[in-house]
Scaffold this motif. Structure first.
Motif, PDB file in Angstrom:
ATOM      1  N   MET A  46       0.841  -1.330   0.060  1.00  0.00           N
ATOM      2  CA  MET A  46      -0.029  -0.123  -0.068  1.00  0.00           C
ATOM      3  C   MET A  46       0.929   1.242  -0.068  1.00  0.00           C
ATOM      4  SD  MET A  46      -3.216   0.814   2.371  1.00  0.00           S
ATOM      5  CE  MET A  46      -4.013   2.184   2.532  1.00  0.00           C
ATOM      6  N   PHE A  47       2.070   1.136   0.818  1.00  0.00           N
ATOM      7  CA  PHE A  47       2.930   2.260   0.718  1.00  0.00           C
ATOM      8  C   PHE A  47       3.436   2.617  -0.738  1.00  0.00           C
ATOM      9  CE2 PHE A  47       3.851   1.506   5.410  1.00  0.00           C
ATOM     10  CZ  PHE A  47       3.465   2.727   5.862  1.00  0.00           C
ATOM     11  N   ILE A  48       3.604   1.452  -1.318  1.00  0.00           N
ATOM     12  CA  ILE A  48       4.236   1.810  -2.822  1.00  0.00           C
ATOM     13  C   ILE A  48       3.064   2.278  -3.786  1.00  0.00           C
ATOM     14  CG2 ILE A  48       5.296   0.622  -4.705  1.00  0.00           C
ATOM     15  CD1 ILE A  48       6.881  -1.303  -2.428  1.00  0.00           C
ATOM     16  N   VAL A  49       1.900   1.761  -3.744  1.00  0.00           N
ATOM     17  CA  VAL A  49       1.048   1.881  -4.664  1.00  0.00           C
ATOM     18  C   VAL A  49       0.363   3.358  -4.429  1.00  0.00           C
ATOM     19  CG1 VAL A  49      -1.401   1.546  -5.499  1.00  0.00           C
ATOM     20  CG2 VAL A  49       0.302  -0.270  -4.895  1.00  0.00           C
ATOM     21  N   ALA A  50       0.713   3.828  -3.150  1.00  0.00           N
ATOM     22  CA  ALA A  50       0.042   5.257  -2.667  1.00  0.00           C
ATOM     23  C   ALA A  50       0.950   6.005  -3.296  1.00  0.00           C
ATOM     24  CB  ALA A  50      -0.093   5.329  -1.215  1.00  0.00           C
ATOM     25  N   ILE A  51       2.206   5.910  -3.528  1.00  0.00           N
ATOM     26  CA  ILE A  51       3.306   7.080  -3.964  1.00  0.00           C
ATOM     27  C   ILE A  51       2.595   7.285  -5.379  1.00  0.00           C
ATOM     28  CG2 ILE A  51       5.400   7.463  -5.095  1.00  0.00           C
ATOM     29  CD1 ILE A  51       6.478   5.324  -3.293  1.00  0.00           C
ATOM     30  N   GLY A  52       2.173   6.253  -6.204  1.00  0.00           N
ATOM     31  CA  GLY A  52       1.612   6.675  -7.606  1.00  0.00           C
ATOM     32  C   GLY A  52       0.182   7.387  -7.362  1.00  0.00           C
ATOM     33  N   MET A  53      -0.559   6.709  -6.690  1.00  0.00           N
ATOM     34  CA  MET A  53      -1.921   7.501  -6.365  1.00  0.00           C
ATOM     35  C   MET A  53      -1.874   9.123  -6.100  1.00  0.00           C
ATOM     36  SD  MET A  53      -5.128   7.006  -6.900  1.00  0.00           S
ATOM     37  CE  MET A  53      -5.589   5.346  -6.815  1.00  0.00           C
ATOM     38  N   GLY A  94       6.661  -9.324 -14.616  1.00  0.00           N
ATOM     39  CA  GLY A  94       5.567  -8.840 -13.812  1.00  0.00           C
ATOM     40  C   GLY A  94       5.544  -7.235 -13.666  1.00  0.00           C
ATOM     41  N   ILE A  95       6.706  -6.708 -13.313  1.00  0.00           N
ATOM     42  CA  ILE A  95       6.661  -5.132 -13.316  1.00  0.00           C
ATOM     43  C   ILE A  95       6.499  -4.764 -14.733  1.00  0.00           C
ATOM     44  CG2 ILE A  95       8.292  -3.267 -12.722  1.00  0.00           C
ATOM     45  CD1 ILE A  95       9.664  -5.132 -10.662  1.00  0.00           C
ATOM     46  N   GLY A  96       6.969  -5.218 -15.690  1.00  0.00           N
ATOM     47  CA  GLY A  96       6.720  -4.825 -17.106  1.00  0.00           C
ATOM     48  C   GLY A  96       5.423  -4.880 -17.220  1.00  0.00           C
ATOM     49  N   ILE A  97       4.480  -5.811 -17.049  1.00  0.00           N
ATOM     50  CA  ILE A  97       3.175  -5.844 -17.327  1.00  0.00           C
ATOM     51  C   ILE A  97       2.564  -4.565 -16.525  1.00  0.00           C
ATOM     52  CG2 ILE A  97       0.898  -7.229 -16.613  1.00  0.00           C
ATOM     53  CD1 ILE A  97       2.732  -9.494 -17.468  1.00  0.00           C
ATOM     54  N   GLY A  98       2.911  -4.304 -15.381  1.00  0.00           N
ATOM     55  CA  GLY A  98       2.422  -3.484 -14.443  1.00  0.00           C
ATOM     56  C   GLY A  98       2.570  -1.904 -15.197  1.00  0.00           C
ATOM     57  N   VAL A  99       3.871  -1.765 -15.915  1.00  0.00           N
ATOM     58  CA  VAL A  99       4.107  -0.835 -16.947  1.00  0.00           C
ATOM     59  C   VAL A  99       3.260  -0.652 -17.826  1.00  0.00           C
ATOM     60  CG1 VAL A  99       5.854   0.471 -18.466  1.00  0.00           C
ATOM     61  CG2 VAL A  99       6.607  -0.532 -15.923  1.00  0.00           C
ATOM     62  N   LEU A 212       4.224   5.872 -14.569  1.00  0.00           N
ATOM     63  CA  LEU A 212       4.929   5.373 -13.155  1.00  0.00           C
ATOM     64  C   LEU A 212       4.139   4.867 -12.065  1.00  0.00           C
ATOM     65  CD1 LEU A 212       6.772   8.779 -12.966  1.00  0.00           C
ATOM     66  CD2 LEU A 212       7.911   6.564 -13.293  1.00  0.00           C
ATOM     67  N   THR A 213       2.779   5.198 -12.362  1.00  0.00           N
ATOM     68  CA  THR A 213       1.956   4.300 -11.301  1.00  0.00           C
ATOM     69  C   THR A 213       1.692   2.840 -11.551  1.00  0.00           C
ATOM     70  OG1 THR A 213       0.531   6.431 -10.865  1.00  0.00           O
ATOM     71  CG2 THR A 213      -0.465   4.504 -10.458  1.00  0.00           C
ATOM     72  N   GLY A 214       1.782   2.628 -13.017  1.00  0.00           N
ATOM     73  CA  GLY A 214       1.802   1.075 -13.313  1.00  0.00           C
ATOM     74  C   GLY A 214       3.151   0.342 -12.869  1.00  0.00           C
ATOM     75  N   LEU A 215       4.034   1.119 -13.100  1.00  0.00           N
ATOM     76  CA  LEU A 215       5.504   0.792 -12.555  1.00  0.00           C
ATOM     77  C   LEU A 215       5.412   0.301 -11.169  1.00  0.00           C
ATOM     78  CD1 LEU A 215       8.685   0.064 -12.959  1.00  0.00           C
ATOM     79  CD2 LEU A 215       8.682   2.556 -12.407  1.00  0.00           C
ATOM     80  N   LEU A 216       4.818   1.327 -10.433  1.00  0.00           N
ATOM     81  CA  LEU A 216       4.866   0.964  -8.767  1.00  0.00           C
ATOM     82  C   LEU A 216       3.958   0.025  -8.333  1.00  0.00           C
ATOM     83  CD1 LEU A 216       4.890   4.898  -7.932  1.00  0.00           C
ATOM     84  CD2 LEU A 216       6.544   3.347  -7.310  1.00  0.00           C
ATOM     85  N   VAL A 217       2.922  -0.080  -9.006  1.00  0.00           N
ATOM     86  CA  VAL A 217       1.997  -1.399  -8.705  1.00  0.00           C
ATOM     87  C   VAL A 217       2.525  -2.652  -9.173  1.00  0.00           C
ATOM     88  CG1 VAL A 217      -0.487  -2.317  -9.071  1.00  0.00           C
ATOM     89  CG2 VAL A 217      -0.074   0.370  -9.005  1.00  0.00           C
ATOM     90  N   GLY A 218       3.404  -2.495 -10.381  1.00  0.00           N
ATOM     91  CA  GLY A 218       4.184  -3.851 -10.586  1.00  0.00           C
ATOM     92  C   GLY A 218       5.091  -4.093  -9.472  1.00  0.00           C
TER      93      GLY A 218
END
Length: 320
Positions: A46-53, A94-99, A212-218
């Motif tokens: 949640m900390f990581i995803v919240a950066i993008g949000m 997986g991170i690439g898919i998030g991007v 960048l949000t997709g990257l962070l979610v990945g």
């Protein structure tokens, strides 16, 4: 004292201290080191995803799809691992898919200029459907031992997930505060028309933020899958979008854009984690946890709103 109270994050800092002390009085176990570590560990993704949000909301937008992006990314990583792909390669893919998910959102929002709520509502269902489809509706389990490092390992004496979160938080705080792209995000959220007149490419900045949000979610999804040890595509990250948006607002962000900080959002995530953990330790019925959390969220947002009104009045008085 007045200068301290004018700090943007002052209300959430004060409120977090009060709630922490309250739970410490109710339960002596609350301030134990193991429990504090548990609160941090449970909220790493949640900390990581919240950066993008935070960046999305600073633009005056929203992203309802982050929970589904986490589901499709974590599920994909599980499938890669089940086919014998090395954990580090599977994590990178997986991170690439998030991007890629971020690119899809960014393209339709920034380039095609479709409202973000429509695009991310649609992709929320699309990404979740893809996750369920590729998993066949079954749990992704039996991950290799090497994969556990991402969610349970240690590096330099620190938890690897926590170290990852700290580095990302520091990088994006610097990005928003000290770089041109960061200042452009604030400018666009503060006044879109003025930003265009100043020569800022609004479309480019929006596209960058959603990627960048997709990257962070990945990154968060890899940690999530590794930490939990299994992924259920239909439920993974179900309430994540609303929780991270709430954290941004609690931390002093404005849904209208242009106001907020990553530091404030991190305090918002911590605040929500403390409430949930404290209520459970205090043996409050689970049925009341969500209700109490919602009430405290409203209270924190009201306090932030009153602070902004007071600060605006102070600025007006200074001008007079």
């Amino acid at each position: 004292m007045k200068r301290i109270l004018n700090v943007h994050e002052a209300p959430i800092i004060l409120f977090t201290i009060i709630v922490t002390l309250l739970f410490a009085v109710i339960s002596p176990d609350f301030l134990q080191f193991d429990n504090i570590k548990l609160i941090l560990d449970q909220n790493i993704s949640m900390f990581i995803v919240a950066i993008g949000m935070t960046m999305v909301i600073l633009l005056g937008g929203m992203d309802l799809s982050v929970g589904s992006v986490l589901a499709v990314t974590a599920t994909s990583v599980g499938l890669f691992l089940s086919h014998g792909i090395h954990p580090w390669i599977a994590a990178a893919m997986g991170i690439g898919i998030g991007v890629l998910c971020g690119v899809v959102n960014g393209y339709f929002i920034a380039v095609r200029k479709i409202p973000d709520i429509i695009v991310t509502l649609a992709t929320m269902y699309i990404f979740r459907g893809i996750a369920v489809g590729i998993s066949g509706g079954t749990w992704m389990t039996n991950f290799p031992a090497d994969f556990r490092f991402f969610g349970q390992g240690n590096l330099l004496g620190l938890s690897f997930p926590l170290l990852t979160a700290i580095i990302l938080i520091a990088v994006f705080i610097y990005l928003l505060k000290f770089t041109r792209p960061g200042r452009r995000i604030y400018a666009i959220g503060g006044n879109n028309s003025a930003a265009k007149l100043a020569g800022i490419s609004v479309a480019k900045s929006k596209f960058m933020v959603y990627v960048l949000t997709g990257l962070l979610v990945g990154v968060a999804s890899v940690i999530f899958a590794s930490k939990v040890g299994s992924v259920q595509a239909s439920t993974a990250g179900n309430s994540l979008s609303f929780e991270v948006m709430a954290a941004v607002l609690i931390g002093g962000g404005s849904i209208f854009g242009g106001v907020g900080t990553i530091a404030g959002t991190m305090l918002g995530v911590l605040f929500m984690g403390i409430i949930k953990n404290g209520l459970i330790i205090s043996k409050v019925s689970p049925f009341w946890v969500d209700a109490a959390t919602g009430f405290l969220i409203i209270l924190a947002i009201v306090i932030n709103t009153l602070q902004r009104i007071r600060q605006n009045k102070g600025k007006e008085e200074d001008l007079v």
